[in-house]
Design a protein around this motif. Structure first.
Motif, PDB file in Angstrom:
ATOM      1  N   ASN A   1       1.023  -0.724   0.578  1.00  0.00           N
ATOM      2  CA  ASN A   1      -0.157   0.006   0.132  1.00  0.00           C
ATOM      3  C   ASN A   1       0.436   1.780   0.256  1.00  0.00           C
ATOM      4  N   MET A   2       1.743   1.569  -1.005  1.00  0.00           N
ATOM      5  CA  MET A   2       2.754   2.651  -1.243  1.00  0.00           C
ATOM      6  C   MET A   2       1.462   3.686  -1.456  1.00  0.00           C
ATOM      7  N   ALA A   3       2.708   4.959  -1.177  1.00  0.00           N
ATOM      8  CA  ALA A   3       1.675   5.505  -1.161  1.00  0.00           C
ATOM      9  C   ALA A   3       3.007   7.294  -1.286  1.00  0.00           C
ATOM     10  N   TYR A   4       2.950   7.949  -2.309  1.00  0.00           N
ATOM     11  CA  TYR A   4       4.049   9.047  -1.493  1.00  0.00           C
ATOM     12  C   TYR A   4       3.802  10.875  -1.241  1.00  0.00           C
ATOM     13  N   THR A   5       4.532  10.857  -0.508  1.00  0.00           N
ATOM     14  CA  THR A   5       4.680  11.938   0.019  1.00  0.00           C
ATOM     15  C   THR A   5       4.839  13.234  -0.793  1.00  0.00           C
ATOM     16  N   VAL A   6       4.838  14.879  -1.078  1.00  0.00           N
ATOM     17  CA  VAL A   6       5.155  15.769  -2.190  1.00  0.00           C
ATOM     18  C   VAL A   6       5.190  16.266  -0.510  1.00  0.00           C
TER      19      VAL A   6
ATOM     20  N   MET B   1       2.803  19.426   3.756  1.00  0.00           N
ATOM     21  CA  MET B   1       2.482  18.315   2.895  1.00  0.00           C
ATOM     22  C   MET B   1       0.980  17.164   2.335  1.00  0.00           C
ATOM     23  N   VAL B   2       1.753  16.685   1.204  1.00  0.00           N
ATOM     24  CA  VAL B   2      -0.016  16.431   1.033  1.00  0.00           C
ATOM     25  C   VAL B   2       0.963  14.794   0.086  1.00  0.00           C
ATOM     26  N   THR B   3      -0.358  13.695   0.016  1.00  0.00           N
ATOM     27  CA  THR B   3       0.725  12.496  -0.893  1.00  0.00           C
ATOM     28  C   THR B   3      -0.379  11.990  -1.477  1.00  0.00           C
ATOM     29  N   VAL B   4      -0.221  11.467  -2.609  1.00  0.00           N
ATOM     30  CA  VAL B   4      -0.476  10.810  -3.246  1.00  0.00           C
ATOM     31  C   VAL B   4      -0.470   9.255  -3.445  1.00  0.00           C
ATOM     32  N   ARG B   5      -1.379   8.757  -3.931  1.00  0.00           N
ATOM     33  CA  ARG B   5      -1.413   7.477  -4.414  1.00  0.00           C
ATOM     34  C   ARG B   5       0.198   7.152  -5.040  1.00  0.00           C
ATOM     35  N   SER B   6       0.618   7.281  -6.325  1.00  0.00           N
ATOM     36  CA  SER B   6       1.677   6.895  -7.506  1.00  0.00           C
ATOM     37  C   SER B   6       2.757   7.780  -7.747  1.00  0.00           C
ATOM     38  N   GLU B   7       4.192   7.463  -8.246  1.00  0.00           N
ATOM     39  CA  GLU B   7       5.108   8.719  -8.883  1.00  0.00           C
ATOM     40  C   GLU B   7       4.032   9.559 -10.019  1.00  0.00           C
ATOM     41  N   ALA B   8       3.282   8.902 -10.734  1.00  0.00           N
ATOM     42  CA  ALA B   8       2.942   9.367 -11.835  1.00  0.00           C
ATOM     43  C   ALA B   8       1.880   9.962 -11.498  1.00  0.00           C
ATOM     44  N   ASP B   9       1.173  10.446 -10.961  1.00  0.00           N
ATOM     45  CA  ASP B   9      -0.110  11.556  -9.615  1.00  0.00           C
ATOM     46  C   ASP B   9       1.394  12.732  -9.552  1.00  0.00           C
ATOM     47  N   VAL B  10       2.509  11.788  -9.133  1.00  0.00           N
ATOM     48  CA  VAL B  10       3.228  13.684  -8.421  1.00  0.00           C
ATOM     49  C   VAL B  10       3.390  14.065  -9.633  1.00  0.00           C
ATOM     50  N   ILE B  11       4.238  13.307 -10.326  1.00  0.00           N
ATOM     51  CA  ILE B  11       4.257  14.135 -11.432  1.00  0.00           C
ATOM     52  C   ILE B  11       3.150  14.899 -12.250  1.00  0.00           C
ATOM     53  N   ALA B  12       2.154  14.776 -11.967  1.00  0.00           N
ATOM     54  CA  ALA B  12       0.399  14.875 -13.027  1.00  0.00           C
ATOM     55  C   ALA B  12       0.679  15.943 -11.143  1.00  0.00           C
ATOM     56  N   LEU B  13       0.991  16.157 -10.754  1.00  0.00           N
ATOM     57  CA  LEU B  13       0.573  17.051  -9.501  1.00  0.00           C
ATOM     58  C   LEU B  13       1.237  18.088  -9.471  1.00  0.00           C
ATOM     59  N   LEU B  14       2.541  18.072  -9.756  1.00  0.00           N
ATOM     60  CA  LEU B  14       3.760  19.235  -9.772  1.00  0.00           C
ATOM     61  C   LEU B  14       3.101  20.040 -10.799  1.00  0.00           C
ATOM     62  N   GLU B  15       2.920  18.741 -12.105  1.00  0.00           N
ATOM     63  CA  GLU B  15       2.900  19.488 -13.336  1.00  0.00           C
ATOM     64  C   GLU B  15       1.599  20.781 -13.599  1.00  0.00           C
ATOM     65  N   ALA B  16       0.769  19.870 -13.137  1.00  0.00           N
ATOM     66  CA  ALA B  16      -0.501  20.904 -12.989  1.00  0.00           C
ATOM     67  C   ALA B  16      -0.429  22.213 -12.309  1.00  0.00           C
TER      68      ALA B  16
END
Length: 527
Positions: A132-137, A143-158
């Motif tokens: 159940n890994m997640a990624y904290t930015v 701090m915010v936490t999203v589900r995947s590394e792809a979500d991290v990229i999408a979040l920071l790009e947006a």
């Protein structure tokens, strides 16, 4: 003779012993050495030097011997990194490592590679890979936490594109691995798809102190965005995600950008002025003007008006550096000439300068679309500017004190709605200080009384001349205690406050005039 015979007997014994020792060295020692292993020889050598080795104990069990404590800990770190890389995520394991010097070590000392392989086997046996890994930015302390590394990229790009707009679209977010201490961490870079660096980018590097490129006549410039990045320290950490903590990209984006958060407002009430509102809301006048479009010192406000006093601030700041070319008027630096017959703070224009015209190439830096720096890297003068020449005073001016015991301003200097006539845009030439009827009024500075009597809308009024063109005026008095031509000292009582003239209630009207022109009294009081 007995002595000689005894001597010969001892000599024969010594010869026999010497011959036996030689035979032992020649025949016995080489034969015995063939039965001593290199390891035993190495152990014997280390023991002779007092450095037998270090025993490595993992989770309470001795697993190896090595030549240093650092080698064991380095090997364990390498094992952690190796397992994380193999599984593509953080691998958890109980890794209680103890290393101690052991003079009784008898085995072979393992080198770094051998020790890493041994520890890899024992750590793997107890390793746990969560599902159940997640990624904290982490943005500084937010701090915010999203589900995947792809979500991290999408979040920071947006966030980058929403805050910085079109300027940031040619730059992409990338994650850079910086795994340490067994924790998988990534830092964030923003890179351009265009790998080639033009001359302007090289000049930008010079400005930032990261290069030694100099601007020359051959330097070619090209307008465009040179840099996009985050002002804060942005870090991505792999964590074990709790379902209640993990956000969607849209939820996390709102938390970061604060776009849907409400602004703070203030409703104007009767008697308000912009200065009073700024004081009430703990912001400066400049901030109040910036938060409210078309609001300035000449604006008229009415009861019921809503003013913005706070705006939600994004948790992340997008820095954009852009090269721009433009033409503009410019002013030459002012030339100052000292005048020993004028007070400090007073000045007079001797010669009015004329503007010049130039073409400019500059690097404009902004944060969240607000410009904070403009560095001119090249300019071409089309028309030369001439400087303004100003003479300024060198004399130390007199100090002015508050003419009453309080400093409660009910109407500030500048434009206002007239409290009696209701005229919009009426200019108030002084400040109104609230005091009860009959309060003592003191001379703000020593001088000569030039007016002591009725003065139209000012009612009963006193004017005091302080020399060098400076006069103070005290209006709406109830009684006057000085006369024209009288010399008064600073702080001397000259009148009592009242409500005479054109007023709505008791107060003191206080003015400062320079050569007959009204000045803001707050620029003189206690200075």
């Amino acid at each position: 003779m007995k002595f000689t015979r005894q001597y010969r007997k001892l000599k024969n014994i010594y010869l026999k012993v010497a011959v036996a020792a030689c035979l032992f060295v020649i025949f016995v020692i080489p034969f015995a050495t063939r039965f001593t292993s290199p390891v035993q020889a190495e152990v014997s050598s280390r023991m002779a030097q007092g450095t037998a080795g270090y025993t490595v104990v993992f989770n309470g069990t001795p697993v190896a011997v090595t030549d240093s404590e650092d080698a064991a800990r380095t090997a364990l770190q390498a094992v952690r990194n190796r397992l994380n890389e193999e599984h593509g995520t953080i691998v958890y394991a109980d890794t209680d490592l103890e290393v101690y010097a052991d003079e009784n070590v008898t085995g072979k000392l393992l080198d770094e590679t051998e020790l890493e392989n041994v520890l890899y086997n024992v750590v793997s046996a107890t390793a746990f890979v969560p599902d159940n890994m997640a990624y904290t930015v982490r943005i500084d302390d937010f701090m915010v936490t999203v589900r995947s590394e792809a979500d991290v990229i999408a979040l920071l790009e947006a966030a980058k594109n929403r805050i910085a707009g079109e300027a940031a679209e040619g730059f992409q977010v990338e994650l850079v691995d910086s795994t340490s201490n067994g924790m998988s961490r990534r830092t964030v870079n923003v890179t351009t798809a265009d790998i080639a660096m033009n001359e302007a980018a090289k000049v930008l590097a010079t400005i930032d102190g990261t290069d030694t490129v100099q601007v020359t006549d051959e330097t070619v410039f090209e307008d465009g965005v040179l840099y996009v990045g985050f002002a804060e320290n942005v870090e991505v950490i792999e964590t074990s995600g709790n379902a209640n903590e993990v956000m969607t990209v849209e939820e996390a984006l709102e938390e970061i950008t604060k776009e849907k958060a409400e602004k703070g407002t203030y409703e104007v009430v009767q008697g308000d002025c912009l200065t009073a509102i700024a004081d009430k809301t703990n912001i400066s006048l400049d901030e109040l003007y910036a938060l409210n479009e078309n609001l300035d010192e000449n604006s008229v406000i009415m009861p019921g008006d809503l003013l913005t006093i706070t705006v939600p601030t994004p948790e992340i700041s997008i820095v954009v550096k852009e090269e721009v070319t433009y033409s503009e008027e410019y002013q030459a630096d002012v030339v100052y000439i000292d005048n020993n017959g004028m007070y400090q703070g007073q000045q007079n224009v001797v010669t009015q300068g004329t503007p010049g015209y130039r073409e400019v190439i500059a690097v404009v830096s902004s944060s969240n679309r607000v410009e904070y720096d403009r560095e001119i890297i090249c300019q071409t003068i089309i028309t030369e500017a001439t400087p303004t020449v100003i003479e300024r005073g060198t004399l130390i001016p007199p100090t002015f004190i508050n003419p009453v015991s309080t400093m409660q301003i009910t109407s500030d200097y500048g434009y206002r709605v007239h409290p009696v006539s209701g005229q919009v845009g009426s200019f108030h030439s002084g400040i109104d200080l609230y005091v009860p009827m009959g309060t003592a009024v003191k001379a703000s500075c020593g001088g000569t009384v030039t007016l002591a009597g009725w003065n139209g809308g000012y009612g009963w009024c006193v004017d005091i001349s302080h020399g060098n063109g400076i006069t103070t005026r005290y209006g709406h008095l109830s009684s006057i205690e000085v006369s024209v031509g009288q010399t008064v000292s600073q702080g001397q009582r000259i009148a009592l406050s009242g409500a005479s003239g054109n007023v709505t209630g008791p107060h003191l009207h206080f003015e400062v005039l320079l050569w007959g022109n009204s000045q803001n009294p707050k620029n003189y009081l206690n200075k």
